[in-house]
Design an enzyme around this catalytic site. Structure first.
Site, PDB file in Angstrom:
ATOM      1  N   ASP A  26      71.987 -68.234  97.254  1.00 29.17           N
ATOM      2  CA  ASP A  26      70.999 -67.741  97.047  1.00 29.17           C
ATOM      3  C   ASP A  26      70.957 -66.657  95.514  1.00 29.17           C
ATOM      4  OD1 ASP A  26      67.829 -68.441  97.849  1.00 29.17           O
ATOM      5  OD2 ASP A  26      67.930 -66.569  97.172  1.00 29.17           O
ATOM      6  N   TYR A  43      69.177 -61.033  89.594  1.00 30.21           N
ATOM      7  CA  TYR A  43      70.107 -59.919  90.097  1.00 30.21           C
ATOM      8  C   TYR A  43      70.933 -59.479  89.091  1.00 30.21           C
ATOM      9  CZ  TYR A  43      67.481 -62.032  94.277  1.00 30.21           C
ATOM     10  OH  TYR A  43      66.951 -62.343  95.303  1.00 30.21           O
ATOM     11  N   LYS A  61      66.569 -68.669  90.355  1.00 27.90           N
ATOM     12  CA  LYS A  61      65.187 -68.555  90.197  1.00 27.90           C
ATOM     13  C   LYS A  61      64.623 -67.698  88.597  1.00 27.90           C
ATOM     14  CE  LYS A  61      65.414 -66.336  94.872  1.00 27.90           C
ATOM     15  NZ  LYS A  61      66.501 -65.540  94.979  1.00 27.90           N
ATOM     16  N   HIS A  90      60.109 -67.130  90.608  1.00 28.80           N
ATOM     17  CA  HIS A  90      60.019 -66.019  91.611  1.00 28.80           C
ATOM     18  C   HIS A  90      59.347 -65.393  92.209  1.00 28.80           C
ATOM     19  CE1 HIS A  90      64.134 -63.129  92.515  1.00 28.80           C
ATOM     20  NE2 HIS A  90      63.152 -62.360  93.103  1.00 28.80           N
TER      21      HIS A  90
END
Ligand code: NAD
Length: 278
Positions: free
Chosen positions: A45, A50, A75, A108
């Protein structure tokens, strides 16, 4: 022991336990994800925000694993909901991941102040129909957001990925999801280490009773609730520990005692409220 798969409402399936890479430094991601693959994780994930999709992609390419044996989620970030920007955003993610298709693509956050999550959801439906993602879902959607996208598009998300741990069970969303055949993905499954979950009596007692660590007890609690989880660590020993939860079972009484840690008034939330992230 084999990781169970959970069937999604679109007929595809997802490994119930995976590895989440929020806050895994980009420079360490290839190493950490490669170790996770070696240990037996197959579900990763990540998210554009990120900043480590390239590391995930490098680990995938180096792994030699067959594409169909992996389950990769990423996402759509909050500032890319409008117009055709989701098309560009997924293209960038796929490029970094080195993939032609992700297994699951999520909105998200709903960013309700911008009132553009229905449009973002419509774009995800198009991206799925174009084959760029196999399944689509949402993250941090509260019941009113879920009801609105379903009313306006008639397309039900495969998952809602929400903050969920013993002190914040979000029963209203879990009930809505169960009634609409939507699976719950629990982020922050260990409470992000932000409260002393492992020291609570029901977790400590079950840990002693089963000869398992408190983290294993909490992850097992999620599994028995049917939640999909992907705890984060960069330590190989913890990645291994978090996988080793399929050889014991919590009793109904142990589950009930852990459930009772939720103050049930929303005060157990450890991270941002979805209405306030815009
Ligand atoms: P988490 O509950 O998984 O907690 C991570 C913390 O727990 C780390 O500090 C780690 O050191 C510790 N930990 C992990 N295994 C342990 C063990 N066996 N024993 C003791 N401590 C242990 O929180 P998280 O990382 O925020 O959530 C997991 C994943 O969920 C993320 O990596 C990300 O993929 C996803 N996520 C999604 C959202 C979203 O908005 N959709 C937000 C946050 C996280």
């Amino acid at each position: 022991m084999a990781i169970p798969h959970i069937e999604l409402n679109d007929g595809h399936s997802i490994p119930q336990l995976g590895y989440g890479v929020f806050k895994v430094p980009p420079t360490d991601t290839e190493r950490a994800v490669s170790e996770a693959f070696e240990l037996g994780y197959r579900h990763i994930d990540t998210a554009a925000i990120y900043g480590n999709e390239e590391g995930v992609g490098a680990a995938i390419s180096r792994s030699g694993l067959a594409r169909e044996d992996l389950f990769i989620t990423t996402k759509l970030w909050n500032d890319r909901h409008d117009g055709d920007d989701p098309d560009a955003a997924i293209a960038e993610s796929l490029d970094k991941l080195g993939l032609a298709q992700v297994d699951l693509y999520l909105v998200h956050w709903p960013t309700p102040a911008h009132d553009n999550y229905v449009h973002a959801w419509e774009k995800l439906i198009e991206l799925r129909d174009a084959g760029l993602t196999r399944s689509i879902g949402v993250s941090n959607f509260l019941v009113p957001h879920l009801e609105r996208i379903v009313a306006e598009t008639q397309v039900v998300p495969a998952v809602d990925q929400i903050e969920l741990h013993p002190a914040h069970m979000q029963v209203d969303i879990a009930d809505w999801a169960a009634a609409h055949d939507v699976r719950i993905e629990a982020w922050g499954p260990l409470g992000q280490g932000k409260y002393d979950l492992f020291g609570t009596a029901p977790v400590a007692d079950a840990s002693a009773a089963h000869g398992k660590t408190p983290a294993q007890v909490v992850l097992r609690w999620h599994i028995q609730h049917g939640n999909i989880v992907f705890p984060k660590s960069v330590q190989r020993a913890r990645l291994e520990e978090n996988l080793d939860i399929f050889d014991f079972e919590l009793s109904d009484a142990e589950i009930d005692a852990i459930d009772a840690l939720d103050p049930a008034d929303g005060s157990g939330r450890v991270s941002a409220h979805p209405d306030e992230v815009n």
